[in-house]
Write a protein that holds these residues in place. Sequence first.
Motif, PDB file in Angstrom:
ATOM      1  N   MET A 135       0.091  27.318  75.039  1.00 29.73           N
ATOM      2  CA  MET A 135      -0.067  28.692  75.525  1.00 29.73           C
ATOM      3  C   MET A 135       0.946  29.621  74.859  1.00 29.73           C
ATOM      4  SD  MET A 135       0.139  30.059  79.488  1.00 29.73           S
ATOM      5  CE  MET A 135       1.011  28.599  79.912  1.00 29.73           C
ATOM      6  N   LYS A 136       0.465  30.734  74.343  1.00 32.43           N
ATOM      7  CA  LYS A 136       1.318  31.721  73.685  1.00 32.43           C
ATOM      8  C   LYS A 136       1.160  33.055  74.419  1.00 32.43           C
ATOM      9  CE  LYS A 136       2.144  29.367  69.607  1.00 32.43           C
ATOM     10  NZ  LYS A 136       2.140  28.045  70.150  1.00 32.43           N
ATOM     11  N   LEU A 137       2.197  33.435  75.166  1.00 35.06           N
ATOM     12  CA  LEU A 137       2.179  34.697  75.894  1.00 35.06           C
ATOM     13  C   LEU A 137       3.284  35.601  75.370  1.00 35.06           C
ATOM     14  CD1 LEU A 137       1.786  33.388  79.555  1.00 35.06           C
ATOM     15  CD2 LEU A 137      -0.001  34.327  78.090  1.00 35.06           C
ATOM     16  N   LYS A 138       2.982  36.879  75.283  1.00 32.98           N
ATOM     17  CA  LYS A 138       4.013  37.845  74.903  1.00 32.98           C
ATOM     18  C   LYS A 138       4.989  37.999  76.066  1.00 32.98           C
ATOM     19  CE  LYS A 138       0.914  40.488  71.957  1.00 32.98           C
ATOM     20  NZ  LYS A 138       0.185  41.746  71.780  1.00 32.98           N
ATOM     21  N   GLN A 139       6.285  38.010  75.752  1.00 29.29           N
ATOM     22  CA  GLN A 139       7.333  38.167  76.756  1.00 29.29           C
ATOM     23  C   GLN A 139       7.196  37.124  77.872  1.00 29.29           C
ATOM     24  OE1 GLN A 139       9.759  40.514  76.202  1.00 29.29           O
ATOM     25  NE2 GLN A 139       8.692  41.026  74.333  1.00 29.29           N
ATOM     26  N   ALA A 140       6.933  35.877  77.504  1.00 38.86           N
ATOM     27  CA  ALA A 140       6.668  34.805  78.474  1.00 38.86           C
ATOM     28  C   ALA A 140       7.819  34.588  79.452  1.00 38.86           C
ATOM     29  CB  ALA A 140       6.351  33.508  77.740  1.00 38.86           C
ATOM     30  N   TRP A 141       9.020  34.921  79.090  1.00 39.86           N
ATOM     31  CA  TRP A 141      10.185  34.731  79.955  1.00 39.86           C
ATOM     32  C   TRP A 141      10.145  35.631  81.188  1.00 39.86           C
ATOM     33  CZ3 TRP A 141      12.985  39.097  80.825  1.00 39.86           C
ATOM     34  CH2 TRP A 141      12.794  40.154  79.919  1.00 39.86           C
ATOM     35  N   ILE A 188       5.879  46.265  89.143  1.00 38.66           N
ATOM     36  CA  ILE A 188       5.726  47.135  87.969  1.00 38.66           C
ATOM     37  C   ILE A 188       5.977  46.343  86.683  1.00 38.66           C
ATOM     38  CG2 ILE A 188       6.727  49.104  86.735  1.00 38.66           C
ATOM     39  CD1 ILE A 188       7.146  50.401  89.542  1.00 38.66           C
ATOM     40  N   VAL A 189       7.049  45.566  86.658  1.00 36.15           N
ATOM     41  CA  VAL A 189       7.343  44.752  85.469  1.00 36.15           C
ATOM     42  C   VAL A 189       6.255  43.689  85.287  1.00 36.15           C
ATOM     43  CG1 VAL A 189       9.003  43.164  84.405  1.00 36.15           C
ATOM     44  CG2 VAL A 189       9.821  45.187  85.623  1.00 36.15           C
ATOM     45  N   GLY A 190       5.793  43.096  86.385  1.00 34.66           N
ATOM     46  CA  GLY A 190       4.713  42.103  86.302  1.00 34.66           C
ATOM     47  C   GLY A 190       3.430  42.692  85.747  1.00 34.66           C
ATOM     48  N   LEU A 191       3.097  43.902  86.163  1.00 38.70           N
ATOM     49  CA  LEU A 191       1.900  44.566  85.627  1.00 38.70           C
ATOM     50  C   LEU A 191       2.052  44.839  84.134  1.00 38.70           C
ATOM     51  CD1 LEU A 191       1.146  47.003  88.569  1.00 38.70           C
ATOM     52  CD2 LEU A 191      -0.396  45.211  87.710  1.00 38.70           C
ATOM     53  N   TYR A 192       3.235  45.223  83.718  1.00 39.06           N
ATOM     54  CA  TYR A 192       3.498  45.430  82.291  1.00 39.06           C
ATOM     55  C   TYR A 192       3.290  44.127  81.513  1.00 39.06           C
ATOM     56  CZ  TYR A 192       6.118  46.163  77.978  1.00 39.06           C
ATOM     57  OH  TYR A 192       6.493  46.214  76.658  1.00 39.06           O
ATOM     58  N   PHE A 193       3.822  43.024  82.049  1.00 35.68           N
ATOM     59  CA  PHE A 193       3.647  41.708  81.419  1.00 35.68           C
ATOM     60  C   PHE A 193       2.164  41.342  81.313  1.00 35.68           C
ATOM     61  CE2 PHE A 193       2.911  37.183  82.465  1.00 35.68           C
ATOM     62  CZ  PHE A 193       3.340  36.610  81.278  1.00 35.68           C
ATOM     63  N   PHE A 206      10.830  44.627  95.352  1.00 38.49           N
ATOM     64  CA  PHE A 206       9.472  44.085  95.248  1.00 38.49           C
ATOM     65  C   PHE A 206       8.564  45.010  94.437  1.00 38.49           C
ATOM     66  CE2 PHE A 206      10.411  41.680  99.334  1.00 38.49           C
ATOM     67  CZ  PHE A 206      10.572  40.471  98.694  1.00 38.49           C
ATOM     68  N   ILE A 207       8.703  46.315  94.629  1.00 39.43           N
ATOM     69  CA  ILE A 207       7.893  47.274  93.863  1.00 39.43           C
ATOM     70  C   ILE A 207       8.242  47.187  92.378  1.00 39.43           C
ATOM     71  CG2 ILE A 207       7.519  49.742  93.453  1.00 39.43           C
ATOM     72  CD1 ILE A 207       5.954  48.670  95.830  1.00 39.43           C
ATOM     73  N   LEU A 208       9.529  47.130  92.060  1.00 37.64           N
ATOM     74  CA  LEU A 208       9.948  47.007  90.651  1.00 37.64           C
ATOM     75  C   LEU A 208       9.448  45.704  90.036  1.00 37.64           C
ATOM     76  CD1 LEU A 208      13.591  48.404  90.874  1.00 37.64           C
ATOM     77  CD2 LEU A 208      11.581  49.515  89.867  1.00 37.64           C
ATOM     78  N   VAL A 209       9.473  44.625  90.796  1.00 36.79           N
ATOM     79  CA  VAL A 209       8.950  43.342  90.310  1.00 36.79           C
ATOM     80  C   VAL A 209       7.470  43.484  89.970  1.00 36.79           C
ATOM     81  CG1 VAL A 209       8.319  40.998  91.068  1.00 36.79           C
ATOM     82  CG2 VAL A 209      10.660  41.832  91.391  1.00 36.79           C
ATOM     83  N   VAL A 232      11.367  34.851  85.482  1.00 33.82           N
ATOM     84  CA  VAL A 232      12.466  35.686  85.986  1.00 33.82           C
ATOM     85  C   VAL A 232      12.012  36.467  87.222  1.00 33.82           C
ATOM     86  CG1 VAL A 232      13.919  37.698  85.465  1.00 33.82           C
ATOM     87  CG2 VAL A 232      13.684  35.854  83.789  1.00 33.82           C
ATOM     88  N   LEU A 233      10.807  37.035  87.167  1.00 29.29           N
ATOM     89  CA  LEU A 233      10.288  37.780  88.317  1.00 29.29           C
ATOM     90  C   LEU A 233      10.106  36.868  89.525  1.00 29.29           C
ATOM     91  CD1 LEU A 233       7.639  40.106  86.620  1.00 29.29           C
ATOM     92  CD2 LEU A 233       9.970  40.667  87.325  1.00 29.29           C
ATOM     93  N   LEU A 234       9.637  35.663  89.274  1.00 33.63           N
ATOM     94  CA  LEU A 234       9.455  34.694  90.352  1.00 33.63           C
ATOM     95  C   LEU A 234      10.794  34.346  91.000  1.00 33.63           C
ATOM     96  CD1 LEU A 234       7.428  32.918  91.867  1.00 33.63           C
ATOM     97  CD2 LEU A 234       7.820  31.163  90.141  1.00 33.63           C
ATOM     98  N   MET A 235      11.825  34.115  90.184  1.00 32.44           N
ATOM     99  CA  MET A 235      13.149  33.793  90.719  1.00 32.44           C
ATOM    100  C   MET A 235      13.724  34.959  91.530  1.00 32.44           C
ATOM    101  SD  MET A 235      15.041  31.433  87.850  1.00 32.44           S
ATOM    102  CE  MET A 235      14.862  32.576  86.509  1.00 32.44           C
ATOM    103  N   ILE A 236      13.497  36.192  91.062  1.00 29.49           N
ATOM    104  CA  ILE A 236      13.985  37.366  91.790  1.00 29.49           C
ATOM    105  C   ILE A 236      13.326  37.444  93.172  1.00 29.49           C
ATOM    106  CG2 ILE A 236      13.946  39.901  91.860  1.00 29.49           C
ATOM    107  CD1 ILE A 236      14.319  39.811  88.776  1.00 29.49           C
TER     108      ILE A 236
END
Length: 192
Positions: free
Chosen positions: A26-32, A67-72, A62-65, A36-40
């Motif tokens: 599996m090759k995902l952009k910004q896979a990290w 937003i970053v998740g949607l970007y990912f 939670f809202i910021l998580v 990180v979001l899950l740990m937060i």
Amino acid sequence: MVYDGIIIALIVGLFRGGNFKGLADMKLKQAWVFPVLLMIQIAVYILQNKVPALGLYSNTIFILVYIVGLYFLWLNRHHPGFFIIFIGVLLNFLVMAFNGGRMPVSLEASSVLDPSFIEALKTGLYGKHAAITESTRLAFLGDIIPLSAPYPREQIISIGDVIMNIGVFFFIQYLMLGKIAKNPTPQVTTTN
């Protein structure tokens, strides 16, 4: 619910003759970003009632998580199923954003859960969730779908969760079976 969807998709993929090799490739952009979001989220969930300052900002976190998740998810939308996952997460984000960073939960649907969860919802101690009231916005997008026996785990899910899990299913099926279909075993021919 996402974990349940992953497990179901893996089992179905194996029954369909797939393998785990595609998961390793599996090759995902910004896979990290995802781990990180899950740990937060896990850290906030564990510490929100123990660290008062964190409790004050947990809804914002939670809202910021989200937003970053949607970007990912948007960065990886070209993968099969990812746009569907994006739509499911977006629906969950919208209902949370319109309700102060908390996922609204139906008290009626939560009757399948442990009574202590219902009490925590009523008192507002459960940071990521809040009971649906008359003032709840977009309540139909909240956790309103109860799952109980014969389903192995009692829980409540949202429409966004259902859509997200459909996308996860398609993505995992692609990883486990898609490469097999694209690269069939070469035929060996013999000449006399």
